[in-house]
Design an enzyme around this catalytic site. Sequence first.
Site, PDB file in Angstrom:
ATOM      1  N   GLU A 142       7.002  -2.639 -14.687  1.00  0.00           N
ATOM      2  CA  GLU A 142       8.287  -3.108 -15.198  1.00  0.00           C
ATOM      3  C   GLU A 142       8.626  -4.342 -14.362  1.00  0.00           C
ATOM      4  O   GLU A 142       8.607  -4.250 -13.125  1.00  0.00           O
ATOM      5  CB  GLU A 142       9.322  -2.031 -14.901  1.00  0.00           C
ATOM      6  CG  GLU A 142      10.108  -1.557 -16.074  1.00  0.00           C
ATOM      7  CD  GLU A 142      11.039  -0.438 -15.637  1.00  0.00           C
ATOM      8  OE1 GLU A 142      12.241  -0.623 -15.787  1.00  0.00           O
ATOM      9  OE2 GLU A 142      10.548   0.592 -15.145  1.00  0.00           O
ATOM     10  N   ARG A 161       1.605  10.105  -6.839  1.00  0.00           N
ATOM     11  CA  ARG A 161       2.088   8.859  -6.302  1.00  0.00           C
ATOM     12  C   ARG A 161       1.609   8.687  -4.860  1.00  0.00           C
ATOM     13  O   ARG A 161       1.512   9.667  -4.117  1.00  0.00           O
ATOM     14  CB  ARG A 161       3.608   9.009  -6.277  1.00  0.00           C
ATOM     15  CG  ARG A 161       4.425   7.811  -6.333  1.00  0.00           C
ATOM     16  CD  ARG A 161       5.864   8.225  -6.611  1.00  0.00           C
ATOM     17  NE  ARG A 161       6.237   7.747  -7.928  1.00  0.00           N
ATOM     18  CZ  ARG A 161       6.631   6.491  -8.169  1.00  0.00           C
ATOM     19  NH1 ARG A 161       6.739   5.621  -7.193  1.00  0.00           N
ATOM     20  NH2 ARG A 161       6.928   6.118  -9.386  1.00  0.00           N
ATOM     21  N   LYS A 183      11.480   0.674  -4.995  1.00  0.00           N
ATOM     22  CA  LYS A 183      11.871  -0.705  -5.305  1.00  0.00           C
ATOM     23  C   LYS A 183      13.345  -0.934  -5.011  1.00  0.00           C
ATOM     24  O   LYS A 183      13.746  -1.998  -4.572  1.00  0.00           O
ATOM     25  CB  LYS A 183      11.639  -0.977  -6.791  1.00  0.00           C
ATOM     26  CG  LYS A 183      10.274  -1.552  -7.131  1.00  0.00           C
ATOM     27  CD  LYS A 183      10.275  -2.009  -8.584  1.00  0.00           C
ATOM     28  CE  LYS A 183       8.973  -1.654  -9.283  1.00  0.00           C
ATOM     29  NZ  LYS A 183       9.031  -1.792 -10.725  1.00  0.00           N
TER      30      LYS A 183
HETATM   31  P1  ATP Z   1      10.730   1.929 -10.853  1.00  0.00           P
HETATM   32  O1  ATP Z   1      10.595   3.163 -11.702  1.00  0.00           O
HETATM   33  O2  ATP Z   1      11.671   2.019  -9.708  1.00  0.00           O
HETATM   34  O3  ATP Z   1      10.846   0.687 -11.624  1.00  0.00           O
HETATM   35  P2  ATP Z   1       7.925   2.137 -10.423  1.00  0.00           P
HETATM   36  O4  ATP Z   1       7.353   2.194  -9.057  1.00  0.00           O
HETATM   37  O5  ATP Z   1       7.771   3.273 -11.334  1.00  0.00           O
HETATM   38  O6  ATP Z   1       9.367   1.784 -10.073  1.00  0.00           O
HETATM   39  P3  ATP Z   1       6.647   0.466 -12.389  1.00  0.00           P
HETATM   40  O7  ATP Z   1       6.705  -1.006 -12.481  1.00  0.00           O
HETATM   41  O8  ATP Z   1       7.164   1.248 -13.513  1.00  0.00           O
HETATM   42  O9  ATP Z   1       7.444   0.803 -11.094  1.00  0.00           O
HETATM   43  O10 ATP Z   1       5.187   0.914 -12.002  1.00  0.00           O
HETATM   44  C1  ATP Z   1       4.024   0.441 -12.617  1.00  0.00           C
HETATM   45  C2  ATP Z   1       2.934   1.443 -12.461  1.00  0.00           C
HETATM   46  O11 ATP Z   1       2.669   1.692 -11.088  1.00  0.00           O
HETATM   47  C3  ATP Z   1       3.318   2.763 -13.074  1.00  0.00           C
HETATM   48  O12 ATP Z   1       2.231   3.235 -13.838  1.00  0.00           O
HETATM   49  C4  ATP Z   1       3.594   3.642 -11.902  1.00  0.00           C
HETATM   50  O13 ATP Z   1       3.335   4.973 -12.192  1.00  0.00           O
HETATM   51  C5  ATP Z   1       2.670   3.085 -10.824  1.00  0.00           C
HETATM   52  N1  ATP Z   1       3.192   3.352  -9.490  1.00  0.00           N
HETATM   53  C6  ATP Z   1       4.399   3.023  -9.013  1.00  0.00           C
HETATM   54  N2  ATP Z   1       4.565   3.473  -7.758  1.00  0.00           N
HETATM   55  C7  ATP Z   1       3.423   4.111  -7.419  1.00  0.00           C
HETATM   56  C8  ATP Z   1       2.960   4.807  -6.254  1.00  0.00           C
HETATM   57  N3  ATP Z   1       3.721   4.932  -5.162  1.00  0.00           N
HETATM   58  N4  ATP Z   1       1.716   5.334  -6.275  1.00  0.00           N
HETATM   59  C9  ATP Z   1       0.943   5.201  -7.349  1.00  0.00           C
HETATM   60  N5  ATP Z   1       1.308   4.572  -8.480  1.00  0.00           N
HETATM   61  C10 ATP Z   1       2.540   4.030  -8.530  1.00  0.00           C
HETATM   62 MG    MG Z   2       8.711   2.982 -13.582  1.00  0.00          MG
END
Ligand code: ATP
Ligand code: MG
Length: 548
Positions: A37, A263, A273
């Site tokens: 995102e 994660r 974030k």
């Molecule tokens: P938010 O939901 O706060 O926007 P997010 O970390 O979910 O943050 P995204 O941009 O939606 O951000 O994440 C992109 C991809 O990275 C998603 O598929 C997510 O599952 C993966 N991802 C995010 N954080 C982690 C993590 N700590 N470990 C592994 N994968 C992650």
């Molecule tokens: Mg997300």
Amino acid sequence: MDNSRYKDMPGNFIHDIIEADLESGKHKEIITRFPPEPNGYLHIGHAKSICLNFGTALKYGGKCNLRYDDTNPVKEDIEYVNSIEDDVRWLGFEWAEHRWASDYFDIMYDAAIELIKKGKAYVCNLSPEEIKNTRGTLKEAGKESPYRNRSILENLELFQKMRDGEFKDGEAVLRAKIDMSSPNMNMRDPVIYRVLHETHHNTKDKWVIYPMYDFAHPIEDAIEGITHSICTLEFEDHRPFYDWTLEEVGFWKNPPRQIEFARLNITNMIMSKRYLRAMVEDGTVSGWDDPRMPTIAGIRRRGYTPEAIRQFCDEIGVAKANSTVDIAQLESCIRSDLQNKCETRHIVTNPIKLIITNWEEGRIENIEVENNRNVPELGTREIPFGRELWIDGDDFMEVPVKKYFRLFPGNEVRLKGAYFVKCNEVIKNEDGSIKEIHGTYDPDTKGGECKTRKVKGTIHFVEASTAIKIDIREYSHMMIEKEDGTQEFNPDSLKETWGYAEPLVADIKPEERIQFFRKGYYIADSKLTTGDKKVFNSIVNLKTSWKK
Ligand code: ATP
Ligand code: MG
């Protein structure tokens, strides 16, 4: 980069699923995606997801798309888009297709119409508050909306009105018609479209209704022919709705399968974030690329290498249950990568002047020293030696503690690569601080070799007349682990200091990495190193506490 390594990437439970799907003929080509995102900078948790998605595609000779999940016009910022692309490329990956979820708004709209036509979706005029209050709880079923049994025709008309902007934000939503008493809360008539009078960075003012993430995501995956949609564990409960959407919309013959993994969490690092953004906005850190930050921009400026990050992601594997990785494991990967790549240079901090009283004034001798003890191919260089030297503050004690083998009055040490030197006298300033120390060298110990006697300590030096001054930023962990399991910002995570360096350090360019002898690995800061000004960030120290 050498992508062939992914052919032998260690397998994991996701790869088992993929291999079964290849074997059964369910899929011929594996297509994955990384779907950020654009609402912040990527962090090392994302790197895990990037390595897994791109690595898996490479392993099976398939494809991985980069797709921006830009279905929420409110939170997104185009500033982040460029940073995301830089970061993926920096990690060493190239996407097959570059897509925007917002490119699919028309198809998502058609999918919603399809559901309405099948009697599987309805327009609901409960307020967001009322929808929340009638959802029920884990123990109690939800309450059906009074709008749930509207006719298909009425729903089609109302949805059209939503699209035409006849409702204000929050006045109407489209909900999937599933089961208000499902044990899975996500199946209790979830909202799939809402009214939002916002300009979208891509579609501008074309839409005043926007799809919800849980409805949009399976459609995005299906449109791109994603075979395995890899996401993190918190989406496990969303999977039934993911499958429901694709099944009920029915546009796609061989729909994707969602698979969840744990994660990545790392000690002494925070990966939210929201938290990171707050620290950038309140000035706790200097920006998204502050070298303490777990963002890819931050660790890159800190001097971590993409090879080390990929190695780390492979090494920690892919788990089904959440856990926390020790930051020492990450640091160990960085150290292993740098130890055979970096040349060594001499620098001293908290410098003390050492005068070799039996060395002629003005005479400079060039001493040959190795660039990297482990890698002879990295060759040697010359460093100047003379009458006035700087030694490191840590290498002298006027009153030595037990087992101190470095320099102290009356003791003899080896000056690395040069000579044995004995300390004879300490000269003080009026305030009692050390002005300089005086010593003598033994001409028969050239190269630091002596057949007749041994010394216990070897220290290094920087010749004073040719020394250059450098700034050093010593970084330590951004977060402190507290006893109650929470973390807080480490106020001592940055210490600014300076030192003297051998003349060759003047040639180091921004982003060049180096080992400072007996100190650790450093990088010339990409932003602060300009012209004659050298600013070095500490990357990692030389010794590890990490045991495999
Ligand atoms: P938010 O939901 O706060 O926007 P997010 O970390 O979910 O943050 P995204 O941009 O939606 O951000 O994440 C992109 C991809 O990275 C998603 O598929 C997510 O599952 C993966 N991802 C995010 N954080 C982690 C993590 N700590 N470990 C592994 N994968 C992650
Ligand atoms: Mg997300």
